[in-house]
Structure formats: structure tokens, C-alpha cells
Design a protein around this motif. Sequence first.
Motif, PDB file in Angstrom:
ATOM      1  N   GLU A 179      26.969 -58.074  -6.322  1.00 48.49           N
ATOM      2  CA  GLU A 179      28.055 -57.152  -5.956  1.00 48.49           C
ATOM      3  C   GLU A 179      28.771 -56.623  -7.189  1.00 48.49           C
ATOM      4  N   VAL A 180      29.008 -57.489  -8.186  1.00 52.41           N
ATOM      5  CA  VAL A 180      29.651 -57.076  -9.440  1.00 52.41           C
ATOM      6  C   VAL A 180      28.777 -56.042 -10.152  1.00 52.41           C
ATOM      7  N   LEU A 181      27.472 -56.299 -10.199  1.00 52.96           N
ATOM      8  CA  LEU A 181      26.561 -55.362 -10.854  1.00 52.96           C
ATOM      9  C   LEU A 181      26.539 -54.011 -10.137  1.00 52.96           C
ATOM     10  N   ARG A 182      26.506 -54.030  -8.809  1.00 53.80           N
ATOM     11  CA  ARG A 182      26.491 -52.774  -8.041  1.00 53.80           C
ATOM     12  C   ARG A 182      27.804 -52.007  -8.216  1.00 53.80           C
ATOM     13  N   ALA A 183      28.939 -52.718  -8.323  1.00 53.09           N
ATOM     14  CA  ALA A 183      30.233 -52.056  -8.516  1.00 53.09           C
ATOM     15  C   ALA A 183      30.332 -51.447  -9.924  1.00 53.09           C
ATOM     16  N   ALA A 184      29.831 -52.161 -10.915  1.00 51.00           N
ATOM     17  CA  ALA A 184      29.910 -51.680 -12.297  1.00 51.00           C
ATOM     18  C   ALA A 184      28.885 -50.588 -12.582  1.00 51.00           C
ATOM     19  N   PHE A 185      27.717 -50.708 -11.949  1.00 54.45           N
ATOM     20  CA  PHE A 185      26.602 -49.782 -12.161  1.00 54.45           C
ATOM     21  C   PHE A 185      26.095 -49.335 -10.782  1.00 54.45           C
ATOM     22  N   PRO A 186      26.746 -48.353 -10.153  1.00 53.76           N
ATOM     23  CA  PRO A 186      26.399 -47.979  -8.775  1.00 53.76           C
ATOM     24  C   PRO A 186      24.938 -47.551  -8.589  1.00 53.76           C
ATOM     25  N   ASP A 187      24.305 -47.083  -9.654  1.00 54.00           N
ATOM     26  CA  ASP A 187      22.897 -46.672  -9.580  1.00 54.00           C
ATOM     27  C   ASP A 187      21.969 -47.753 -10.135  1.00 54.00           C
TER      28      ASP A 187
ATOM     29  N   ARG B 119      28.354 -44.710 -19.790  1.00 50.55           N
ATOM     30  CA  ARG B 119      27.096 -44.807 -20.542  1.00 50.55           C
ATOM     31  C   ARG B 119      25.943 -45.263 -19.658  1.00 50.55           C
ATOM     32  N   LYS B 120      24.769 -44.729 -19.945  1.00 48.72           N
ATOM     33  CA  LYS B 120      23.523 -45.205 -19.350  1.00 48.72           C
ATOM     34  C   LYS B 120      23.131 -46.481 -20.093  1.00 48.72           C
TER      35      LYS B 120
ATOM     36  N   LEU C 180      27.561 -51.217 -24.106  1.00 48.19           N
ATOM     37  CA  LEU C 180      28.858 -50.875 -23.536  1.00 48.19           C
ATOM     38  C   LEU C 180      29.937 -50.800 -24.605  1.00 48.19           C
ATOM     39  N   GLY C 181      29.592 -51.115 -25.849  1.00 54.47           N
ATOM     40  CA  GLY C 181      30.550 -51.049 -26.946  1.00 54.47           C
ATOM     41  C   GLY C 181      31.460 -52.254 -27.040  1.00 54.47           C
ATOM     42  N   ALA C 182      31.075 -53.352 -26.388  1.00 58.57           N
ATOM     43  CA  ALA C 182      31.898 -54.571 -26.430  1.00 58.57           C
ATOM     44  C   ALA C 182      31.846 -55.179 -27.820  1.00 58.57           C
TER      45      ALA C 182
ATOM     46  N   THR D  81      24.239 -46.769 -14.755  1.00 62.39           N
ATOM     47  CA  THR D  81      25.301 -46.014 -15.419  1.00 62.39           C
ATOM     48  C   THR D  81      26.592 -46.787 -15.239  1.00 62.39           C
ATOM     49  N   HIS D  82      27.284 -47.051 -16.332  1.00 68.06           N
ATOM     50  CA  HIS D  82      28.479 -47.894 -16.331  1.00 68.06           C
ATOM     51  C   HIS D  82      29.683 -47.102 -15.803  1.00 68.06           C
ATOM     52  N   LEU D  83      29.938 -47.253 -14.498  1.00 65.92           N
ATOM     53  CA  LEU D  83      31.028 -46.507 -13.859  1.00 65.92           C
ATOM     54  C   LEU D  83      32.131 -47.412 -13.314  1.00 65.92           C
ATOM     55  N   GLY D  84      32.002 -48.725 -13.502  1.00 65.70           N
ATOM     56  CA  GLY D  84      33.010 -49.681 -13.049  1.00 65.70           C
ATOM     57  C   GLY D  84      33.180 -50.783 -14.081  1.00 65.70           C
ATOM     58  N   GLU D  85      34.273 -51.522 -13.983  1.00 67.91           N
ATOM     59  CA  GLU D  85      34.546 -52.604 -14.937  1.00 67.91           C
ATOM     60  C   GLU D  85      33.438 -53.646 -14.887  1.00 67.91           C
ATOM     61  N   PHE D  86      33.041 -54.154 -16.065  1.00 73.53           N
ATOM     62  CA  PHE D  86      32.004 -55.174 -16.150  1.00 73.53           C
ATOM     63  C   PHE D  86      32.359 -56.162 -17.248  1.00 73.53           C
TER      64      PHE D  86
END
Length: 143
Positions: A59-67, A104-105, A137-139, A91-96
Motif C-alpha cells: 500500500e505504501v509503494l502504491r501510494a508513493a508510486f501510483p504507477d 521523478r521516474k 529520489l535525492g535522499a 513515478t514518485h508522486l507520494g511520500e516515501f
Amino acid sequence: MTGKSPSEAAKAVIRRNTEEVQGGGNFAVFDELFADDFVDHTPQPGRTPDKAGARELYEVLRAAFPDFHAEIHWQIADGDRVTTYKTYHGTHLGEFFGVAPTGRKIQFETVDVMRVRDGQIAEHWGVANLFSLMQQLGAEPIN
């Protein structure tokens, strides 16, 4: 011969999890495919080593990367154990893991082994290149 061998049947269960649950976000299929006594021998940070922990990670992965989806490069089965080498994309569209969305892809590789019992995933061992993912992700690295 008309039926699938046990190894081929086990590979089909793992492929279904990869495509329908991880890639499609179908959590009804997750509940069908994962045994209630599932054990993750290599849980991700902050996750419990059980079915609930695996579902939470997905669920965390799907929320952070919807695709979020995987490209399976190969699978090898030895009886009830299936080893899969794949590359995840998204694609990073949510907090991870504390990193705000970057747009970012990403892609990262994993190798995992899952044991299938009576058509359900009962155990998991895996290695994921999360260091590469966090770099994308630039962490900042942990010193």
C-alpha cells in the motif's frame, strides 16, 4: 499431460501477485494469494514480518508510486519455492520513507524467493536495491 506442474503453478501465483497486486493495486487478490500465516524473513524497515506488514508495504509503494509495476526478467522454480528477478518502475508522486514527492521516474532491481503452499504465498526472502531507489529520489545518505 493436462495440468501444470507444481513448480509452474507456483510461478503463476507469484506472477499474479507481481502483476495484479503490486502492479495493479488489487488488494482483493492480495487477500486471496497470501496465506494468513505468511512470514516475511526479510521485512522492509518499519514493517512487521507478517501478512499485514506485506500488505502495508504494498500500500505504501502504491501510494508513493501510483504507477508502480514490475518487469519480470526471469523466474526459476524449485518445487514450492520461486525465485524472481525483476525491475520495479514508477513515478514518485507520494511520500516515501520520509521523502516528499519529487515527480521523478524511478527503477530498482529485486531478487526474491517466495514459497507457495496450497496456492498461496506462505514465505518470502528478498533483496531490493533500496539504496539505488533512495539515490534516485535525492535522499541524503546516512552517515
